[in-house]
Design an enzyme around this catalytic site. Structure first.
Site, PDB file in Angstrom:
ATOM      1  CB  CYS A   1      -0.891  -0.030   1.241  1.00  0.00           C
ATOM      2  SG  CYS A   1      -1.963   1.404   1.403  1.00  0.00           S
TER       3      CYS A   1
ATOM      4  CG  HIS B   1      -5.522  -2.624  -1.664  1.00  0.00           C
ATOM      5  ND1 HIS B   1      -4.614  -3.280  -0.870  1.00  0.00           N
ATOM      6  CD2 HIS B   1      -5.188  -1.301  -1.589  1.00  0.00           C
ATOM      7  CE1 HIS B   1      -3.768  -2.398  -0.345  1.00  0.00           C
ATOM      8  NE2 HIS B   1      -4.094  -1.196  -0.773  1.00  0.00           N
ATOM      9  CD  GLU B   2      -6.425   1.419  -4.235  1.00  0.00           C
ATOM     10  OE1 GLU B   2      -6.607   2.422  -3.502  1.00  0.00           O
ATOM     11  OE2 GLU B   2      -5.329   0.846  -4.309  1.00  0.00           O
TER      12      GLU B   2
ATOM     13  CG  HIS C   1      -7.382   2.738   0.906  1.00  0.00           C
ATOM     14  ND1 HIS C   1      -6.630   2.989   2.034  1.00  0.00           N
ATOM     15  CD2 HIS C   1      -6.548   2.102   0.046  1.00  0.00           C
ATOM     16  CE1 HIS C   1      -5.400   2.539   1.865  1.00  0.00           C
ATOM     17  NE2 HIS C   1      -5.328   1.984   0.672  1.00  0.00           N
TER      18      HIS C   1
END
EC number: 3.5.1.88
Length: 196
Positions: free
Chosen positions: A105, A147-148, A151
């Protein structure tokens, strides 16, 4: 314009981000700046919280995988052209067998760990023109999106690790928040006091 990437430990990375509308100020400029920031840091994705904005937006460009011999030619062809902006995204479903992949990351430089994720997702989102889509992705693209997406939900990949792994990494993560890390891109560290 390349923006500083927020480092591990900043509260913005742990907040659930807010939806935006097409009236969001200077959105096209922000998207351009985010792509420039992501490319400058050699990333595959970047979420708005990583530049300090708690809004539901992230972008993905998997073209760096297009020349990776680990993948089939068919997969490489898909990666080459996959570049998207996701606004107000919502993962509707995650299915398939969980599989492991080594993730890193931009907010946590120098640390990569194996993370388990489901192989297929269905996601509803708006593009940069606020046109709405519902699409299904699998494999690497699904993983990068997850993954994004995490966030904008206030989740980091380190949150998905075992408690033992978290304990092992605790000191290194604390050092990142203090600016004691190597990153060849601009960063903003939560535990580094600003000069008065």
């Amino acid at each position: 314009m390349i923006l500083p990437i927020v480092a591990y430990g900043d509260p913005v990375l742990k907040k659930k981000a807010k939806p935006i509308t097409k009236e969001y100020p200077k959105l096209p400029e922000l998207i351009d700046n985010m792509f420039e920031t992501m490319y400058g840091a050699n990333g595959l994705g970047l979420a708005a919280p990583q530049i300090g904005l708690s809004i539901r937006m992230f972008l993905v460009d998997t073209s760096p995988f297009a020349n990776d011999k680990e993948f089939t030619e068919e997969e490489q062809a898909v990666f080459k052209d996959f570049k998207k902006v996701f606004i107000n995204a919502e993962i509707l479903e995650s299915t398939g067998e969980e599989w492991v992949f080594n993730e890193g990351c931009l907010s946590i430089p120098g640390i990569t760990e194996d993370v388990f994720r489901e192989s297929t997702i269905t996601i509803k989102y708006q593009d940069e023109n606020f046109k709405e889509y519902t699409e299904t992705y699998d494999g690497i693209i699904a993983r990068v999106i997850q993954h994004e997406y995490d966030h904008i939900e206030g989740i980091l990949f380190t949150d998905k690790l075992s408690s033992l792994k978290k304990r092992i990494l605790k000191g290194r993560l604390a050092n990142i928040s203090k600016g004691k890390c190597d990153a060849d891109y601009r960063m903003r560290f939560p535990s580094v006091s600003k000069k008065r």
